[in-house]
Design a protein around this motif. Structure first.
Motif, PDB file in Angstrom:
ATOM      1  N   ARG A 103      75.691 -78.602  26.921  1.00 16.49           N
ATOM      2  CA  ARG A 103      76.746 -77.900  25.899  1.00 16.49           C
ATOM      3  C   ARG A 103      76.068 -77.486  24.724  1.00 16.49           C
ATOM      4  O   ARG A 103      75.082 -78.285  24.426  1.00 16.49           O
ATOM      5  N   LEU A 104      76.323 -76.585  24.167  1.00 19.26           N
ATOM      6  CA  LEU A 104      75.681 -76.025  23.077  1.00 19.26           C
ATOM      7  C   LEU A 104      76.099 -76.595  21.939  1.00 19.26           C
ATOM      8  O   LEU A 104      77.286 -77.198  21.922  1.00 19.26           O
ATOM      9  N   GLY A 105      75.622 -76.583  20.720  1.00 17.37           N
ATOM     10  CA  GLY A 105      76.160 -77.198  19.375  1.00 17.37           C
ATOM     11  C   GLY A 105      76.012 -78.805  19.495  1.00 17.37           C
ATOM     12  O   GLY A 105      75.422 -79.351  20.341  1.00 17.37           O
ATOM     13  N   GLN A 106      76.239 -79.149  18.422  1.00 16.23           N
ATOM     14  CA  GLN A 106      75.741 -80.700  18.203  1.00 16.23           C
ATOM     15  C   GLN A 106      77.233 -81.194  17.847  1.00 16.23           C
ATOM     16  O   GLN A 106      77.996 -80.835  17.258  1.00 16.23           O
ATOM     17  N   ARG A 133      73.551 -82.001  23.227  1.00 11.99           N
ATOM     18  CA  ARG A 133      73.913 -82.375  24.592  1.00 11.99           C
ATOM     19  C   ARG A 133      73.236 -81.367  25.543  1.00 11.99           C
ATOM     20  O   ARG A 133      73.010 -80.441  25.238  1.00 11.99           O
TER      21      ARG A 133
END
Lengths: 256, 256
Positions: B171-174, B168
């Protein structure tokens, strides 16, 4: 077989400023015949926290600035609402009014760092006309207080996440994301782990808290009265966490 | 009380080009002691579909173009991989190499319209070194064939969604999102509905298929062999749908 269950907690009453939300939520869990166990995670829409904490603005009390009036004219928005949005924001990232919109959108950087429409200022479900609901002052702290109270009451180590509903720049529709965390990992770093073929998973870092938030949307309904969801059967470990850990830094942001 | 359950289907074998995935998946469901019922939804990571459909590229067979070589030099990427990314894309939206990255990122508009990193071209879990996995040629069609086969085998009207893991921008991470749909609504339009206080919910449109996709990430593991998740207890109605319905049009895109 790995099975996960999600229960929407029924019969949470209308929340008013000053209500002890931990007592109300604990009572609702017990009234539903449920208890909490080690490893359970609860998610809640932020609105019941915002209401309990009095994060409600009466439009009649707002005097719009000149800047707010400018956006309001351009976007066909109530200038008092724009004023509140600006007060909750550090920056307006984009603003626009699509032909299909009656009222335009301001994509803002919220004072807590979240990039979202209208700085997460919301009109619906306020319980009264002419009021706006803001995010809790410190959603991580709100989640931590709730996590501590419920862990103590049910003698179980649980996690708690507070959510809000965000749009996405390239995809239609909204999903819930985490805006406050207590105990729940923001992301799960799979760096260093290997896949089933022994290949290093160098960049895989699932956004665990946002997966929970999005999943909660499957059992709660905006129109209903079930803001709180109990997850049982998750694979996770309790850790000190913050929803700030989900925010991409300005330095790494290619789209702000 | 509204309860939803998610079951990761165990013991799905390594998939090879030409495999009949519908037979394999139906057998795995039965071997797990499960059946399918009206209203069930299954999600699957796209990779088993990509593999069964032979959407695998051997790097040794790729000749990079000059354009690919240029990106490769700038981003420290394999020029053959860049070539495949470019072939899967209609446009490179952003490209960058962060100081923390060994290999840079190309944010692309995939030929199917999705905006994602590296045009959804993936290295892990291919079952062999030096190969890349692409999205299925037509993920909606892949989902529809699977939905029809499983509905017939289990005599139940089910929905099926194919997912991929996307980052994203802010925003961090998937999280997983839907890239192919059969029967499952892309979004649920709450326009015209009223909230608990009778106020019109004018813009609420939960991205139902993406909520499912994100939730599936809670029970599948990249490192594991459980790409398929069975959801039971959802509130939804079967409809003709397409993952294209989740893509914001260029006209309405403020960040492309």
């Amino acid at each position: 077989m790995h099975t996960l269950s999600l229960h929407a907690i029924p019969n949470i009453p209308e929340i008013k400023p000053g209500d002890d939300l931990a007592v109300i939520l604990g009572d609702a869990i017990e009234a539903a015949g449920l208890s909490l166990q080690d490893g359970d995670v609860l998610t809640s829409a932020h609105k019941i926290f915002s209401k309990a904490e009095g994060r409600i603005v009466n439009l009649a009390d707002v005097t719009p600035s000149e800047e707010a009036q400018g956006y309001a004219n351009e976007l066909n928005k109530d200038p008092r609402k724009v004023e509140v949005i600006l007060q909750e924001s550090t920056r307006v990232v984009r603003h626009f009014k699509r032909p299909t919109q009656n009222e335009g959108t301001m994509i803002c950087e919220h004072r807590l760092g979240f990039i979202s429409a209208n700085a997460a200022v919301d009109e619906s479900n306020s319980g009264a006309d002419e009021t706006l609901i803001l995010l809790p002052e410190d959603p991580d702290a709100s989640a931590a207080r709730m996590q501590e109270a419920l862990s103590k009451r049910f003698n179980a180590q649980i996690g708690f996440a507070i959510t809000d509903t965000f749009g996405r720049p390239w995809r239609l529709g909204q999903v819930n994301v985490a805006v406050g965390l207590a105990g729940v990992p923001a992301t799960i770093k799979e760096q260093g782990n290997s896949d089933a073929h022994g290949r290093l998973l160098s960049v895989t870092e699932p956004a665990f808290a946002d997966e929970l938030a999005a999943a909660s949307g499957l059992v709660i309904s905006k129109a209903g009265q079930t803001p709180v969801v109990l997850f049982r059967g998750l694979n996770w470990s309790f850790e000190a966490s913050s929803a700030q850990d989900l925010i991409r830094s300005k330095k790494e942001d290619m789209f702000r």
